[in-house]
Design a protein around this motif. Sequence first.
Motif, PDB file in Angstrom:
ATOM      1  N   ALA A 131     -30.421  58.401 -30.576  1.00 46.43           N
ATOM      2  CA  ALA A 131     -30.120  59.835 -30.661  1.00 46.43           C
ATOM      3  C   ALA A 131     -29.817  60.247 -32.101  1.00 46.43           C
ATOM      4  O   ALA A 131     -30.331  61.258 -32.601  1.00 46.43           O
ATOM      5  CB  ALA A 131     -28.943  60.178 -29.751  1.00 46.43           C
ATOM      6  N   GLU A 132     -28.981  59.467 -32.771  1.00 47.01           N
ATOM      7  CA  GLU A 132     -28.633  59.791 -34.153  1.00 47.01           C
ATOM      8  C   GLU A 132     -29.859  59.702 -35.058  1.00 47.01           C
ATOM      9  O   GLU A 132     -30.046  60.522 -35.962  1.00 47.01           O
ATOM     10  CB  GLU A 132     -27.547  58.842 -34.653  1.00 47.01           C
ATOM     11  CG  GLU A 132     -26.203  59.040 -33.956  1.00 47.01           C
ATOM     12  CD  GLU A 132     -25.243  57.906 -34.233  1.00 47.01           C
ATOM     13  OE1 GLU A 132     -24.403  58.056 -35.137  1.00 47.01           O
ATOM     14  OE2 GLU A 132     -25.352  56.853 -33.562  1.00 47.01           O
ATOM     15  N   VAL A 145     -23.511  68.786 -27.142  1.00 49.57           N
ATOM     16  CA  VAL A 145     -24.379  68.985 -25.985  1.00 49.57           C
ATOM     17  C   VAL A 145     -23.609  69.549 -24.799  1.00 49.57           C
ATOM     18  O   VAL A 145     -24.059  70.475 -24.128  1.00 49.57           O
ATOM     19  CB  VAL A 145     -25.061  67.652 -25.599  1.00 49.57           C
ATOM     20  CG1 VAL A 145     -25.787  67.791 -24.269  1.00 49.57           C
ATOM     21  CG2 VAL A 145     -26.035  67.228 -26.679  1.00 49.57           C
ATOM     22  N   GLY A 202     -29.381  64.820 -27.298  1.00 49.82           N
ATOM     23  CA  GLY A 202     -28.069  64.461 -26.755  1.00 49.82           C
ATOM     24  C   GLY A 202     -28.038  64.500 -25.241  1.00 49.82           C
ATOM     25  O   GLY A 202     -28.878  65.101 -24.587  1.00 49.82           O
ATOM     26  N   SER A 203     -27.026  63.823 -24.676  1.00 47.93           N
ATOM     27  CA  SER A 203     -26.854  63.767 -23.216  1.00 47.93           C
ATOM     28  C   SER A 203     -25.374  63.765 -22.869  1.00 47.93           C
ATOM     29  O   SER A 203     -24.516  63.410 -23.684  1.00 47.93           O
ATOM     30  CB  SER A 203     -27.505  62.494 -22.640  1.00 47.93           C
ATOM     31  OG  SER A 203     -28.879  62.443 -22.923  1.00 47.93           O
ATOM     32  N   ILE A 250     -22.117  64.365 -31.252  1.00 47.72           N
ATOM     33  CA  ILE A 250     -23.377  64.758 -30.616  1.00 47.72           C
ATOM     34  C   ILE A 250     -23.134  65.089 -29.146  1.00 47.72           C
ATOM     35  O   ILE A 250     -23.613  66.104 -28.632  1.00 47.72           O
ATOM     36  CB  ILE A 250     -24.434  63.652 -30.756  1.00 47.72           C
ATOM     37  CG1 ILE A 250     -24.923  63.584 -32.202  1.00 47.72           C
ATOM     38  CG2 ILE A 250     -25.621  63.897 -29.815  1.00 47.72           C
ATOM     39  CD1 ILE A 250     -25.999  62.555 -32.449  1.00 47.72           C
ATOM     40  N   ILE A 251     -22.365  64.259 -28.457  1.00 43.17           N
ATOM     41  CA  ILE A 251     -22.073  64.502 -27.040  1.00 43.17           C
ATOM     42  C   ILE A 251     -21.289  65.791 -26.883  1.00 43.17           C
ATOM     43  O   ILE A 251     -21.555  66.596 -25.981  1.00 43.17           O
ATOM     44  CB  ILE A 251     -21.310  63.305 -26.445  1.00 43.17           C
ATOM     45  CG1 ILE A 251     -22.220  62.067 -26.431  1.00 43.17           C
ATOM     46  CG2 ILE A 251     -20.823  63.620 -25.032  1.00 43.17           C
ATOM     47  CD1 ILE A 251     -21.498  60.788 -26.072  1.00 43.17           C
ATOM     48  N   MET A 275     -21.479  58.850 -31.935  1.00 46.68           N
ATOM     49  CA  MET A 275     -22.026  59.659 -30.853  1.00 46.68           C
ATOM     50  C   MET A 275     -21.082  60.741 -30.354  1.00 46.68           C
ATOM     51  O   MET A 275     -21.494  61.648 -29.637  1.00 46.68           O
ATOM     52  CB  MET A 275     -22.401  58.758 -29.673  1.00 46.68           C
ATOM     53  CG  MET A 275     -23.736  58.051 -29.830  1.00 46.68           C
ATOM     54  SD  MET A 275     -25.097  59.204 -30.119  1.00 46.68           S
ATOM     55  CE  MET A 275     -24.943  60.291 -28.708  1.00 46.68           C
ATOM     56  N   VAL A 324     -30.104  68.515 -31.951  1.00 51.48           N
ATOM     57  CA  VAL A 324     -29.102  67.793 -31.166  1.00 51.48           C
ATOM     58  C   VAL A 324     -29.209  68.129 -29.686  1.00 51.48           C
ATOM     59  O   VAL A 324     -29.070  67.261 -28.820  1.00 51.48           O
ATOM     60  CB  VAL A 324     -27.690  68.122 -31.689  1.00 51.48           C
ATOM     61  CG1 VAL A 324     -26.627  67.571 -30.750  1.00 51.48           C
ATOM     62  CG2 VAL A 324     -27.493  67.554 -33.086  1.00 51.48           C
ATOM     63  N   SER A 364     -29.072  58.367 -26.278  1.00 51.23           N
ATOM     64  CA  SER A 364     -27.670  58.108 -26.594  1.00 51.23           C
ATOM     65  C   SER A 364     -27.191  56.736 -26.154  1.00 51.23           C
ATOM     66  O   SER A 364     -26.102  56.304 -26.545  1.00 51.23           O
ATOM     67  CB  SER A 364     -26.775  59.177 -25.949  1.00 51.23           C
ATOM     68  OG  SER A 364     -27.096  60.460 -26.441  1.00 51.23           O
TER      69      SER A 364
END
Length: 587
Positions: free
Chosen positions: A85-86, A272, A255-256, A268-269, A265, A251, A125
């Motif tokens: 993801a990153e 999202v 992201g998830s 990012i999370i 992470m 993102v 992720s």
Amino acid sequence: MEGFQIIRWLSSDDTAAVYEAAGPRGRRLIYTVGHRPAEPAAEFSAWAERLRGVRHPHLAAVAAAGLTDDARPYVLCDTGSTTLAERLVHTPPGVNEVVRTTTAIADALDTAHAAGLRHGTVCPSTVVYAADGTPQLTGFDMCAPALVKTARPGLYTAPEADPGPPADVYALAATAYVALGGTLPYVGDPTDPALRLRGITELPGVPPELTGMLRTALNPDPVSRPSAALLRDALSTVEVPETVTTGALPVAVVGSDVRAVSSGMTTIIEAVTGEQPRIGREKSPPMPPGLAPTRPLPVAPPAPKPVRAKPVTSKPAKASGRRTGRRIGVAVVVLAVIAAGIGGVWLWRDQFAEATEGSSAIERVDFNAIEFTVPADNDRKVTLTGGSATSTNDDGRAESWTLTDGPVFADGNHNGDQDTAAIHLVLEVRGSKRSYVLLFTWDGRPKQAQQVVNGVCDVTDMRSAGPGIELDLVSANPFADCSALGKGDTRAETITVAMRGGFLMETAPHEGATSRCELAPGAETRAQDGDLPVRVAADAGAPELAEDIDSVTVFLPETAGQIQWHLARVTLADGTTTCGWVAAADL
């Protein structure tokens, strides 16, 4: 596990809390522990036994899994230096690498499925990359008995309710298609069955046979999908030119709504899900039997800052009068910047090796042949040859320098180009070693800074963090001889450093000075109230700490009457600590 340490709290959900941890020799770990006892305990114990028994090069290694003394379920597993993801947000892999990663994860899923395990949250992720670049799947805890995290329907969840092996294959295919630059047809509404029926389209530079394989794996009917083994075998026959690349992705796409599998992470999370993390849910996590940490968790872990999806592509101030860099065994991190640079000899990398097409100027510098100014000795310079050098210090002692890691690149100027580079040097003098990380920025040539991260016995890892560099450190009293310290005298920590206002400073987990401030036992100190001005560097022009200060403990060395700046340990209003500098005139 001897030397197990909790580094920091990362996140919590309704079922579990997640912590970043470290093991022996800098092993990076993620510790997930349930909020409540496992019921029934036997079901989780059986799952944990299966998880511990699975071994595969593309599955993140499980250090431990079981029940704590109060019967809470836990999983302790390896984590990588970054996630897919990153990478998709900052430095996307090429199509060929996406195929290799997908093939490797499909092979790992085949092994896990054969052992009776299901993953349930395969996505960018939960795919991590080890330090050597090996892709690995992690995050099995989110589908474990007593640790289940119910994920919202998203781009990487299958349409069926049962997260079994076919759902893992679907999620992996969706991950691959997005990583290749594709837009899934149900991106607007993952819950719409009609959108799920639409097939994926061909992509520029991607072989049609590859898209066809993914299209089959994305069949809404789980019975019609290939197994992980069949997908692996099919992918292994695909050939893609190495030159085919994809662009950075937003993102919101990569992201998830999953648990953090690495420290990078969390933001990012959060971006999202739109939810703030639940700070301070547990002040100290329950420990697995036999894995008591060597230091406690901070009482109030800080909230991660919102992610900004940008491409990632010295000596102490003279006023201090201290020569900490001359003490054998103390590690120092030196970072160089445009605003306070020291010129040096540098060579283009393509004078010695082939340069990467389209690389930035600093990426083409040969750091194996860089000239640098020795920390805490501004009058002495050393030039590496083939990544190493020998020199003589002011005491007449022979010393050797070795480039052991890097360069690591980052976008220090927020301009979309890689303009910052960090390298890790090890200095050895008469059997004693200390570490230096030098960070260079580009202004027509690489420059080295005067400010120093000191009070560090080791640098176990460094990586890009937006405009700055994230460092995994083993910290101690800044005036101590690390070779004479025991385990209880040091602590592992992760900080991010970057330039601000022309000064190098710590930007995470708190704003502060880069000098570490673990005060030595018995050292003379002076307690001050929170009204004392505290700056991020030993300079009257340096910014003051912007966070609410509760109290300040000032370190007073034997030469206190001869220096103009004092290192200080700052206790913030929320109970956490950071470091700073206090002018002698203000005491």
